[in-house]
Write a protein that holds these residues in place. Sequence first.
Motif, mmCIF file in Angstrom:
data_model
loop_
_atom_site.group_PDB
_atom_site.id
_atom_site.type_symbol
_atom_site.label_atom_id
_atom_site.label_comp_id
_atom_site.label_asym_id
_atom_site.label_seq_id
_atom_site.Cartn_x
_atom_site.Cartn_y
_atom_site.Cartn_z
ATOM 1 N N LEU A 1 0.837 -1.202 0.000
ATOM 2 C CA LEU A 1 0.000 0.000 0.000
ATOM 3 C C LEU A 1 0.870 1.249 0.000
ATOM 4 O O LEU A 1 1.866 1.319 0.730
ATOM 5 C CB LEU A 1 -0.890 0.016 1.245
ATOM 6 C CG LEU A 1 -1.922 -1.126 1.317
ATOM 7 C CD1 LEU A 1 -2.594 -1.157 2.685
ATOM 8 C CD2 LEU A 1 -2.963 -0.963 0.221
ATOM 9 N N THR B 1 2.095 4.650 1.120
ATOM 10 C CA THR B 1 1.982 5.379 2.381
ATOM 11 C C THR B 1 1.461 6.782 2.079
ATOM 12 O O THR B 1 2.077 7.506 1.292
ATOM 13 C CB THR B 1 3.353 5.457 3.079
ATOM 14 O OG1 THR B 1 3.820 4.126 3.261
ATOM 15 C CG2 THR B 1 3.268 6.157 4.407
ATOM 16 N N ASN C 1 -0.048 0.249 7.123
ATOM 17 C CA ASN C 1 0.347 -1.026 7.730
ATOM 18 C C ASN C 1 0.355 -0.919 9.244
ATOM 19 O O ASN C 1 -0.125 -1.797 9.948
ATOM 20 C CB ASN C 1 1.723 -1.443 7.218
ATOM 21 C CG ASN C 1 1.681 -1.689 5.732
ATOM 22 O OD1 ASN C 1 0.854 -2.466 5.265
ATOM 23 N ND2 ASN C 1 2.508 -1.004 4.981
ATOM 24 N N GLY D 1 7.384 -2.680 -1.101
ATOM 25 C CA GLY D 1 6.426 -1.603 -1.344
ATOM 26 C C GLY D 1 5.731 -1.727 -2.696
ATOM 27 O O GLY D 1 5.732 -2.805 -3.313
ATOM 28 N N THR D 2 5.180 -0.614 -3.154
ATOM 29 C CA THR D 2 4.319 -0.638 -4.342
ATOM 30 C C THR D 2 5.108 -0.562 -5.662
ATOM 31 O O THR D 2 4.512 -0.615 -6.736
ATOM 32 C CB THR D 2 3.350 0.560 -4.304
ATOM 33 O OG1 THR D 2 4.144 1.762 -4.244
ATOM 34 C CG2 THR D 2 2.435 0.505 -3.106
ATOM 35 N N ALA D 3 6.428 -0.393 -5.568
ATOM 36 C CA ALA D 3 7.332 -0.339 -6.738
ATOM 37 C C ALA D 3 6.730 0.459 -7.890
ATOM 38 O O ALA D 3 6.501 -0.086 -8.976
ATOM 39 C CB ALA D 3 7.690 -1.764 -7.195
ATOM 40 N N ASP E 1 7.945 2.274 -10.003
ATOM 41 C CA ASP E 1 8.743 2.203 -11.237
ATOM 42 C C ASP E 1 8.398 0.989 -12.099
ATOM 43 O O ASP E 1 8.677 0.967 -13.296
ATOM 44 C CB ASP E 1 10.246 2.211 -10.894
ATOM 45 C CG ASP E 1 10.633 1.166 -9.845
ATOM 46 O OD1 ASP E 1 9.813 0.883 -8.946
ATOM 47 O OD2 ASP E 1 11.758 0.633 -9.916
ATOM 48 N N ASN F 1 8.057 -9.034 -9.366
ATOM 49 C CA ASN F 1 8.214 -10.383 -8.838
ATOM 50 C C ASN F 1 7.073 -10.659 -7.849
ATOM 51 O O ASN F 1 6.948 -9.962 -6.837
ATOM 52 C CB ASN F 1 9.568 -10.445 -8.116
ATOM 53 C CG ASN F 1 9.913 -11.833 -7.667
ATOM 54 O OD1 ASN F 1 9.046 -12.688 -7.536
ATOM 55 N ND2 ASN F 1 11.177 -12.060 -7.429
HETATM 56 P P1 NAI Z 1 9.551 -0.471 -2.894
HETATM 57 O O1 NAI Z 1 9.706 -1.742 -2.140
HETATM 58 O O2 NAI Z 1 8.244 -0.242 -3.541
HETATM 59 O O3 NAI Z 1 10.677 -0.412 -4.039
HETATM 60 C C1 NAI Z 1 12.089 -0.460 -3.771
HETATM 61 C C2 NAI Z 1 12.813 -1.079 -4.978
HETATM 62 O O4 NAI Z 1 12.534 -2.493 -5.006
HETATM 63 C C3 NAI Z 1 12.355 -0.508 -6.312
HETATM 64 O O5 NAI Z 1 13.469 -0.480 -7.180
HETATM 65 C C4 NAI Z 1 11.363 -1.537 -6.816
HETATM 66 O O6 NAI Z 1 11.281 -1.600 -8.230
HETATM 67 C C5 NAI Z 1 11.924 -2.830 -6.263
HETATM 68 N N1 NAI Z 1 10.843 -3.803 -5.981
HETATM 69 C C6 NAI Z 1 9.946 -3.765 -4.971
HETATM 70 N N2 NAI Z 1 9.092 -4.790 -5.054
HETATM 71 C C7 NAI Z 1 9.466 -5.495 -6.131
HETATM 72 C C8 NAI Z 1 8.964 -6.681 -6.728
HETATM 73 N N3 NAI Z 1 7.900 -7.338 -6.244
HETATM 74 N N4 NAI Z 1 9.568 -7.131 -7.861
HETATM 75 C C9 NAI Z 1 10.625 -6.504 -8.376
HETATM 76 N N5 NAI Z 1 11.163 -5.391 -7.827
HETATM 77 C C10 NAI Z 1 10.578 -4.887 -6.724
HETATM 78 O O7 NAI Z 1 9.917 0.698 -1.892
HETATM 79 P P2 NAI Z 1 9.711 2.287 -2.055
HETATM 80 O O8 NAI Z 1 9.992 2.706 -3.453
HETATM 81 O O9 NAI Z 1 10.485 2.866 -0.955
HETATM 82 O O10 NAI Z 1 8.181 2.574 -1.723
HETATM 83 C C11 NAI Z 1 7.145 2.776 -2.673
HETATM 84 C C12 NAI Z 1 5.831 2.919 -1.921
HETATM 85 O O11 NAI Z 1 5.520 1.709 -1.233
HETATM 86 C C13 NAI Z 1 5.847 4.019 -0.839
HETATM 87 O O12 NAI Z 1 4.594 4.661 -0.825
HETATM 88 C C14 NAI Z 1 6.061 3.239 0.422
HETATM 89 O O13 NAI Z 1 5.601 3.924 1.548
HETATM 90 C C15 NAI Z 1 5.264 1.993 0.142
HETATM 91 N N6 NAI Z 1 5.667 0.820 0.941
HETATM 92 C C16 NAI Z 1 4.670 -0.012 1.329
HETATM 93 C C17 NAI Z 1 4.982 -1.164 2.023
HETATM 94 C C18 NAI Z 1 3.875 -2.076 2.396
HETATM 95 O O14 NAI Z 1 2.733 -1.844 2.037
HETATM 96 N N7 NAI Z 1 4.159 -3.141 3.106
HETATM 97 C C19 NAI Z 1 6.363 -1.512 2.385
HETATM 98 C C20 NAI Z 1 7.350 -0.584 1.855
HETATM 99 C C21 NAI Z 1 6.989 0.554 1.173
#
Ligand code: NAI
Length: 393
Positions: free
Chosen positions: A96, A98, A108, A317-319, A321, A329
Amino acid sequence: MNLTDHQIQILPDGTLSVPNTVTVPFITGDGIGAEITPAMQQVIDQAVKSAYAGQRQILWKEVPAGQHAFDTLGTYLPDETLKAFADYHIGIKGPLTTPVGGGIRSLNVAMRQGLDLYVCLRPVRWFKGVESPVKHPERVNMVVFRENTEDIYAGIEWKAASPEAKRFYEFLHDEMGVTKVRFPETSAFGVKPVSEEGSKRLIKAACQYAIQQGSKHVTLVHKGNIMKFTEGGFKNWGYELAEQDFKGQIRMDDCICDAFLQNALIKPEAYDVIATMNLNGDYVSDMLAAQVGGIGISPGANINYEAGRAIFEATHGTAPDLAGKNQANPCSIILSAVMMLDHMGWHEAANKVTQAIESTFGQGYATADLARFMDQGKPLGTKEFATALCQEM
Ligand code: NAI
């Protein structure tokens, strides 16, 4: 169809009674949630179908949360969503966004607090073929029980130089005789509540898990050498609980957190089930996940064993990008669903998924984030990877 027929019931002894057709509420999640969550459902449905020859099935019930809920309902976390998780005792969620700005700090955290999900459960193991920064990732096989509701993460803090911080300092200085604050005028303050109840219920869950899994070994990870009453209290209450409730059933030891982080790199095979507090648990879980190369694929759950409530979740997180590109993944949410199947006692279906992942990785098939590090890795899209897992089952 009577919905209650499909609800998990909690029996008087605390165990779950799971009907053959069971409703599981789910949050799709923002960003890549729209891709990884349906992929997970496809894989889990196939596993259940092939493990039980159609005798068991999951009815997926979508509940709103996140950006989509805000756009359509005006709230990031509707009450009905928390109620569905409480009523059905179980649920799974995609990542989700944030919310930016005031109000909810993190959805969360709001969910964990709203449902009092006091255990953050993180199993850590290595899958053959996954690139790891250590020489022997196969030696890592631990389950972390991180306390979820207390500690310096409780959210009780005041900004430096605010009237609240000033007032808090005056209380410390004038009423508690505290003279150790080095720069009182410019200090922010946080409070670290750690209770006997909160510590014992977490450590009890870790002990019960260690007994069920057969390792019977629990390590308390803490900084009680410095923070004697909070972290030291956690350690002492742990040993007290082991003596009172698990005498002869559990081998309990403890380790100072900094030493643990070193030992977990040098001799990870020495550890099985870890019970630790909120902040330590945050660091420990991510370091161990990185050690098996699995920071993007590691699963997790937030659980209240006493009330019989559990939410399984993708830990990334929601990735943004990757959203909409069919590249994400789905393994984190799939492996979280495997934890959910195990939690429900549907171990045969859980094992099918784990074996399918092992075998698919073994053949070099994975999403691009992992395939690019594999010997002769063959990258697949999110959908194609899910289909490959289904074919493997
Ligand atoms: P992120 O985990 O979304 O991404 C960090 C890096 O990991 C990026 O390069 C992304 O492309 C890669 N990545 C993440 N999940 C992937 C997957 N399943 N497959 C391939 N590559 C993956 O973290 P970021 O960018 O700091 O946060 C983005 C949003 O997500 C923010 O709004 C954040 O607050 C939220 N968030 C939510 C979480 C949850 O709901 N548990 C946990 C962490 C962040």
